[in-house]
Design a protein around this motif. Structure first.
Motif, short mmCIF file in Angstrom:
data_model
loop_
_atom_site.label_atom_id
_atom_site.label_comp_id
_atom_site.label_asym_id
_atom_site.label_seq_id
_atom_site.Cartn_x
_atom_site.Cartn_y
_atom_site.Cartn_z
N MET A 1 -17.88 -2.97 -32.21
CA MET A 1 -17.26 -4.11 -31.53
C MET A 1 -15.78 -3.83 -31.34
N SER A 2 -15.29 -4.07 -30.12
CA SER A 2 -13.86 -3.91 -29.87
C SER A 2 -13.42 -5.00 -28.91
N SER A 3 -12.17 -5.37 -29.08
CA SER A 3 -11.61 -6.39 -28.19
C SER A 3 -10.11 -6.25 -28.18
N ASP A 148 -10.60 -4.10 -22.47
CA ASP A 148 -11.70 -5.00 -22.79
C ASP A 148 -11.95 -5.92 -21.59
N THR A 151 -11.74 -9.77 -22.13
CA THR A 151 -10.35 -10.25 -22.20
C THR A 151 -9.73 -10.26 -20.82
N VAL A 237 -15.30 -13.75 -30.31
CA VAL A 237 -14.91 -12.58 -31.10
C VAL A 237 -14.93 -12.92 -32.59
N ASP A 248 -21.57 -7.23 -28.83
CA ASP A 248 -21.60 -6.42 -27.61
C ASP A 248 -20.60 -6.99 -26.61
N GLU A 249 -19.69 -6.16 -26.16
CA GLU A 249 -18.68 -6.60 -25.19
C GLU A 249 -19.30 -7.15 -23.92
N ARG A 250 -20.45 -6.59 -23.52
CA ARG A 250 -21.09 -7.02 -22.27
C ARG A 250 -21.62 -8.44 -22.38
N ARG A 252 -20.25 -10.74 -24.36
CA ARG A 252 -19.04 -11.59 -24.32
C ARG A 252 -18.51 -11.72 -22.90
#
Length: 323
Positions: A1-3, A148, A151, A237, A248-250, A252
């Protein structure tokens, strides 16, 4: 996970916006004291209500802009000048609003004397410049390559909705039918309310009309998309460590689009409701049905965003969005 949805250190924020926000926090405290101890009433509410509400709103608005400007990988010099323009024009507006409160005079729409008219005209010019500076920031965010995507799109869409919300202020300056009937003798030109005079029965704290439409609701709701939509992503997040799907970034990203679309639809609804002269807390059947449809679509979109297989995720690039 990254943001990349993180909060920079204070010294990394846009300094003019931070200093202006700090001054507004101080003014809010002073104005709150005025509400408590100054018994003067203007247009149906305590005379210090407007400086208090504007000061609190500017703290939230300008601190959010100060954070958003740190996300720019390029164009920071242009962004700095645009942010400074927002701070300076906002300061001028607040000085004039506070001065009129001290004088016991209405700041907005006031043409009763040549001085009052000049004050409102200067305020109008500062608001126009503020809006243009905010537009520059929105364009910079739209073009920025923020790693991201959730974001990136939360700040882009929030900025665009906020711009439309701010533009509602220009609608308020238009004369009402009653003012047009009076002609050049009208001392007040423009109004917050639709279908009823300003200064009638209103909600506590907000001062929004309870008997007719009130464009301040749409103005407020639109402008503060700037905080609400990024806060929704921040919540996602924060919850991600507990809910695997949100890691999963997708996912979000999909939920960011759903939240932004739902918010934009609600903003359109409260604008339409106000323009029809309908009080926020007294909706008719059409308004309730529309609100229900928005709620169902939002819930359905959320379900679909969570259930959709990740390989189907697509997001427009900033260039595609502009074109």
């Amino acid at each position: 996970m990254s943001s990349s949805l993180s909060f920079p250190r204070v010294r990394e924020l846009h300094r003019p916006l931070v200093w202006f926000s700090a001054s507004m926090a101080l003014l809010a405290a002073i104005a709150f004291g005025g509400v408590l101890f100054d018994d003067r009433i203007l247009v149906g509410v305590p005379i210090w209500t407007k400086p208090f509400k504007f000061a609190v709103s500017f703290v939230a608005y300008c601190m959010t802009l100060a954070w958003m400007l740190t996300l720019l990988p390029r164009g920071r010099r242009v962004g700095w000048w645009a942010g400074t323009a927002v701070a300076v024009t906002s300061l001028i507006e607040m000085v004039l609003i506070t001065m009129q409160a001290i004088r016991g005079r209405q700041s907005h729409f006031n043409h009763e004397t040549s001085f009052d008219s000049a004050v409102f005209q200067v305020m109008g010019a500062t608001v126009a410049l503020l809006w243009l500076a905010a537009l520059v920031i929105a364009v910079l965010l739209l073009r920025a390559r923020i790693l991201d995507r959730a974001t990136a799109w939360s700040v882009r869409l929030a900025s665009l909705i906020a711009l439309v919300g701010a533009a509602i202020g220009f609608v308020m300056t238009q004369p009402t039918p009653e003012q047009l009937a009076v002609g050049d003798d009208a001392g007040i030109v423009g109004a917050h309310s639709v279908g009823v005079p300003d200064g009638g029965p209103s909600m506590a704290l907000t001062g929004w009309s309870t008997t007719g439409g009130d464009l301040r609701i749409a103005h407020f709701f639109g402008m503060h998309a700037l905080q609400v939509i990024p806060l929704v992503l921040l919540l996602l997040v924060t919850l991600a460590p507990r809910f695997a799907r949100l890691r999963d970034e997708r996912v979000r990203l999909r939920l960011t689009f759903v939240a932004s679309g739902t918010y934009a639809a609600l903003f359109a609804l409260v604008t339409w409701q106000a323009l029809r002269g309908q009080a926020l807390l007294d909706p008719d059947g059409v308004t309730l049905a529309t609100a229900g449809a928005i709620a169902l679509l939002g819930a359905g979109g959320t379900w679909a965003a969570l259930r959709a297989p990740n390989h189907t995720v697509t997001a427009p690039t900033a260039k595609e969005f502009v074109s």
